[in-house]
Design an enzyme around this catalytic site. Sequence first.
Site, PDB file in Angstrom:
ATOM      1  N   TYR A  97     -10.198  -0.726   1.722  1.00 14.59           N
ATOM      2  CA  TYR A  97      -8.877  -1.322   1.517  1.00 14.59           C
ATOM      3  C   TYR A  97      -8.457  -1.136   0.068  1.00 14.59           C
ATOM      4  CZ  TYR A  97     -11.520  -5.251  -0.499  1.00 14.59           C
ATOM      5  OH  TYR A  97     -12.356  -6.016  -1.267  1.00 14.59           O
ATOM      6  N   LYS A 110      -3.734  -6.576  -8.540  1.00 13.10           N
ATOM      7  CA  LYS A 110      -3.643  -7.924  -9.088  1.00 13.10           C
ATOM      8  C   LYS A 110      -2.177  -8.360  -9.120  1.00 13.10           C
ATOM      9  CE  LYS A 110      -7.981  -8.844  -9.963  1.00 13.10           C
ATOM     10  NZ  LYS A 110      -8.689  -9.897  -9.202  1.00 13.10           N
TER      11      LYS A 110
END
Length: 501
Positions: free
Chosen positions: A152, A156
């Site tokens: 995956y 952030k």
Amino acid sequence: MPRKVPPTREGWYALHDFRTIDWNAWRDAPERVRKNALTDGTEFLQARENVTDADDGSSAVFSVMGHKADLLVVHFRPEMNDLDTAERAFERTGFADFTERTDSYVSVTEVGGYTSDEMVKDPEDIEDTGMARYVASKLYPDVPDAEFVCFYPMSKRRTAEDNWYDTPFDERAEMMSSHGEIGKGYAGKVTQIITGSIGMDDFEWGVDLFSNDPTHIKDLLYEMRFDEGSSRFAEFGSFYFGRRFPPEDLPAFMSGDEVPVLEDAHPDGDSHSHGHSHGESSESESPHGHGEGGHHHGKSGGEGDEGDEDGDIRGELEDLDIYAGKPHGEDVYAMVLYSEEDPDELFDEVDGLRKNFDHYDTHVKTAVYGSSDRSAVVSLWKTQSAAETAGGFLADLPGVVARAGEESGFGTMGMFYTVKPDKREDFVEKFETVGGVLADMEGHFDTDLLTNHEDENDMFISSQWRSKEDAMAFFRSDAFSDTVDWGRDVLADRPRHVFLA
């Protein structure tokens, strides 16, 4: 004022290539066309796994479950142009005509400097041997030989309320450390490869998680969700889940058969290591909080075993001149390797590795033992794959040699001889007596008593025999039985043995 930017160091470039199969076109194609396409596809994948296209690297192919893709081909290569070439080379195969790319991810392996500035140095410039090997394994990874993979992408978060990049460095470092502590709890269960992709793809990092149990991956990610570094600041892309299979099983994949093909069902009669391991991988702290691990296979035996190969880890490690096994009745895996290096210098090298090993819950003990003739490094681990992973690092220690000459025969390791301090001289004297008995036994080559470099009361006995039958003759003898009975009075713990064919 800009926030402090943690440095990074990059290694190999990575390409995740996701493909769907045009099953209607495949079914409608003539048999000759399908056969040629499978030959092309298999040869391409085999060449990439064998890294015939570059000076170094690693590749693997996975069957992807669900609707997002059918196949995932992963490449790690030293140069970006290696990935470019591999990408276009696949498109030239006849097999590519029956595929469509549904997704891809371009990135580069990365270590970050949140925990230590040493982490972002060139591994050759890091004085701590353990850290140097750890960083090298992060930057130049092999695809772990585990059955399942989860990939995956993530970034952030950068919102007005929760902006990771506007958070003070100390707070970010604390969250990364907390994230890493969760990952350590999955040592021996999940292996991770982290790649950075800022400027290369839509997200900031790509994450590969490898395990032989899919629920370990789920549990790790679930627990991570409750950590502040994820709950407040993580943004995720699509998740892909797959199973590894060897390139030569591409025809079985396309025909809907089970992959990897079982040994007794394979047309060539060959067994495949990829996807068959049921051991566990080891994990270490990463700047992103998951872990790093290994991918070896092997086997072990214990005292009194007559050839039980279940969980045997020895095979892979013998090629590294490491002798390993699982003591009978114990939940630990033991290795020993021998070195001609000066004992003090060997200890310094091992101590550097041990500081890294001690981060793992799976690590039991690693110590240097010595005698007047040789030195040995003994390492004990709770899981098979953790031991195997550590073996890859231990094999790089200086002066490593085979245990004996060409007639190494059958070896045993006497472990855990921790002697009561006031009985040490008695133990050494008893060893000399037993050594005299051994010297007269047919098939016995040599036996040596080695002492822990840090604790003179901790002993290790190494014996070498012509065959297992010769060794068993001694272990079934009255002399050995009497020695074991006598040892109960002088040892602080009971002894164990590891048999090594």
